[in-house]
Write an enzyme that holds these catalytic residues in place. Structure first.
Site, PDB file in Angstrom:
ATOM      1  CD  GLU A   1      -3.033  -0.989   2.233  1.00  0.00           C
ATOM      2  OE1 GLU A   1      -2.989  -0.048   3.044  1.00  0.00           O
ATOM      3  OE2 GLU A   1      -3.982  -1.779   2.189  1.00  0.00           O
TER       4      GLU A   1
ATOM      5  CD  GLU B   1      -3.828  -5.935   4.035  1.00  0.00           C
ATOM      6  OE1 GLU B   1      -4.688  -5.120   4.433  1.00  0.00           O
ATOM      7  OE2 GLU B   1      -2.604  -5.723   4.097  1.00  0.00           O
TER       8      GLU B   1
HETATM    9  C1  GAL Z   1      -4.626  -2.150   5.262  1.00  0.00           C
HETATM   10  C2  GAL Z   1      -3.303  -2.454   5.909  1.00  0.00           C
HETATM   11  C3  GAL Z   1      -3.372  -3.404   7.044  1.00  0.00           C
HETATM   12  C4  GAL Z   1      -4.636  -3.312   7.878  1.00  0.00           C
HETATM   13  C5  GAL Z   1      -5.884  -3.098   7.048  1.00  0.00           C
HETATM   14  C6  GAL Z   1      -7.143  -2.784   7.811  1.00  0.00           C
HETATM   15  O1  GAL Z   1      -4.614  -0.853   4.755  1.00  0.00           O
HETATM   16  O2  GAL Z   1      -2.396  -2.962   4.956  1.00  0.00           O
HETATM   17  O3  GAL Z   1      -2.195  -3.254   7.766  1.00  0.00           O
HETATM   18  O4  GAL Z   1      -4.511  -2.517   8.941  1.00  0.00           O
HETATM   19  O5  GAL Z   1      -5.700  -2.091   6.126  1.00  0.00           O
HETATM   20  O6  GAL Z   1      -7.257  -1.422   8.047  1.00  0.00           O
END
Ligand code: GAL
Length: 450
Positions: free
Chosen positions: A166, A353
């Protein structure tokens, strides 16, 4: 009965990040990171929480790997803390830090869980921040040295690498919105940081090819599919601005070797001041093996003449929201996957994710009945399945997160895990209902609706 069965070699995983779970923030020679510094300064984080102990994964990784195995994960995405390896960001290598990750990798490989390794999930060595951090082009060089070291030391055990997670959040939440470390509000700085992150990504890919290693390398971007609030020309323009700001500022350089013009015009003043060399765009657009996507929600925007970026984000009323106040919109994942495949790349895609925070309650019988999380996951996994059915080469899904953890500016107030962490009670790990549900889904390689 409707079936949503996935391809045979599909990666079913869960994801975490070093600062969010490890704790042991000054153990075994680890150097200070910008997140240590940021959380130790009061007022930056809800409840002034810190990652000093977090889930104590540094000491409990074996137990955590056993849980991963129990869930049936065939892959696990985690990140390496740069300041554990190089306490000053460069120069002296801390063997004990390196050994920790070797032990973790050994434990994973022993139970046949394939690691997907992120090299930078935001914990920059503080020493480098003192020299300007990612705004300073030297950091690109030091990152490259760290990355090369990781290839040499861990290359034989890691099939898939993600140097950056990110870059949008690193650049803009950290340097423009001041919500994340290092906590600045300066657009020019954010644009320079974004450029240096992209450049260091390109160099990491280049170095990987030169290393002759067998694995694959990509990048993880946080992408929002953006929708215009109406069909009006102005709202469509707003959508284009928001899309360029959130998505294309990173996608275009990587896949097309140039920044999107619509924003170059808006950023003109800043771009005149920042350092971009001629050859940079060639380095940034090195061919990658896969694209990692972090998807949580969509954006709906309308035109706003007064805002610098010409849009404002709306919160659609009839929708449901997670505890982060993020709209639940699984169709956005489908639309995003299709768009990436259509407009940017035919390479494999991974959802690196996806998941949700809800206000989980641990009941007296020691259970967490997180129906809402199951519902969220189910809808998104079905959207992913639909994309595969419609021809998108999606190869894996990593749930965020394996366990509750330090959720950046929100500290421990938000729980994203499928494993509940009882922070006050010896860090007990408790499988939530969603963990059992995911376990079953993996066992049957998908979902079956009765
Ligand atoms: C993403 C990040 C994670 C996690 C997730 C939920 O942006 O890579 O570390 O925190 O969001 O907010």
């Amino acid at each position: 009965m409707t079936e949503f069965i996935f391809p045979e070699d599909f990666a079913w995983g869960a994801a975490t990040a070093s600062y969010q779970i490890e704790g042991a923030y000054q153990e075994d020679g680890k150097g200070e990171s910008i997140w240590d510094r940021f959380t130790h300064s009061r007022g930056n984080i809800v409840n002034n929480d810190t990652g000093d102990v977090a889930c104590d994964h540094y000491h409990r990784y074996r137990e955590d790997v056993v849980l991963m195995k129990e869930l049936g994960l065939n892959s696990y995405r985690f990140s390496i803390a740069w300041p554990r390896i190089l306490p000053d960001g460069k120069g002296r290598v801390e063997q004990k830090g390196l050994d920790f990750y070797k032990r973790l990798l050994d434990a994973l490989l022993e139970v046949e869980i394939k690691p997907l390794v992120t090299l930078y999930h935001w914990d920059l060595p503080q020493k480098l921040q003192e020299k300007g951090g990612w705004e300073n082009r030297d950091t690109v060089k030091y990152f490259n040295e760290y990355v090369q070291l990781m290839y040499r030391e861990l290359g034989d055990f890691v099939p898939r690498w993600v140097p950056h997670n990110e870059p949008f959040v690193v650049a803009f939440s950290g340097n423009f919105l001041a919500e994340h470390a290092p906590g600045y509000q300066d657009l020019g700085k954010a644009i320079q940081v974004a450029h240096n992150l992209l450049l260091s990504h390109g160099m990491a890919v280049k170095g990987f090819r030169e290393s002759g290693l067998n694995g694959e390398i990509g990048i993880t971007l946080d992408l929002n599919h953006v929708y215009a609030a109406s069909d009006s020309e102005s709202d469509r323009l707003a959508r284009n601005y928001c899309d360029a700001f959130n998505n294309r500022w990173f996608l275009d350089p990587i896949f097309k070797g140039k920044y999107p013009e619509i924003l170059m015009n808006l950023y003109q003043e800043e771009l005149n001041k920042i350092e971009i060399e001629d050859k940079d765009m060639d380095i940034i657009s090195q061919e990658i093996d896969f694209l990692g996507i972090n998807y949580y929600s969509r954006a709906v925007v309308s035109y706003d003449e007064d805002s610098f970026f010409k849009y404002k984000q709306l919160a659609p009323q009839k929708s449901e929201y997670t505890a982060m106040d993020w709209e639940i919109y699984p169709e956005g994942l489908y639309d995003l996957l299709k768009r990436l495949n259509r407009d940017y790349t035919s390479k494999p895609l991974y959802i690196t994710e996806n998941g949700a925070a809800f206000d989980d309650q641990l009941t007296e019988d020691g259970k967490v009945y997180d129906k809402n999380r199951i519902k969220y996951l189910e809808k998104h996994i079905k959207a992913a399945h639909k994309a595969i059915r419609d021809g998108v080469p999606l190869k894996g899904y990593y749930l965020w997160s394996l366990m509750d953890n330090f959720e950046w500016a929100y500290g421990y107030s938000k729980r994203f895990g499928i494993i509940y962490i009882d922070y006050e009670n010896k860090q007990r790990r408790i499988l939530k209902d969603s963990a059992r549900w995911y376990q079953e889904l993996i066992a049957q390689n998908g979902l079956k609706d009765l």
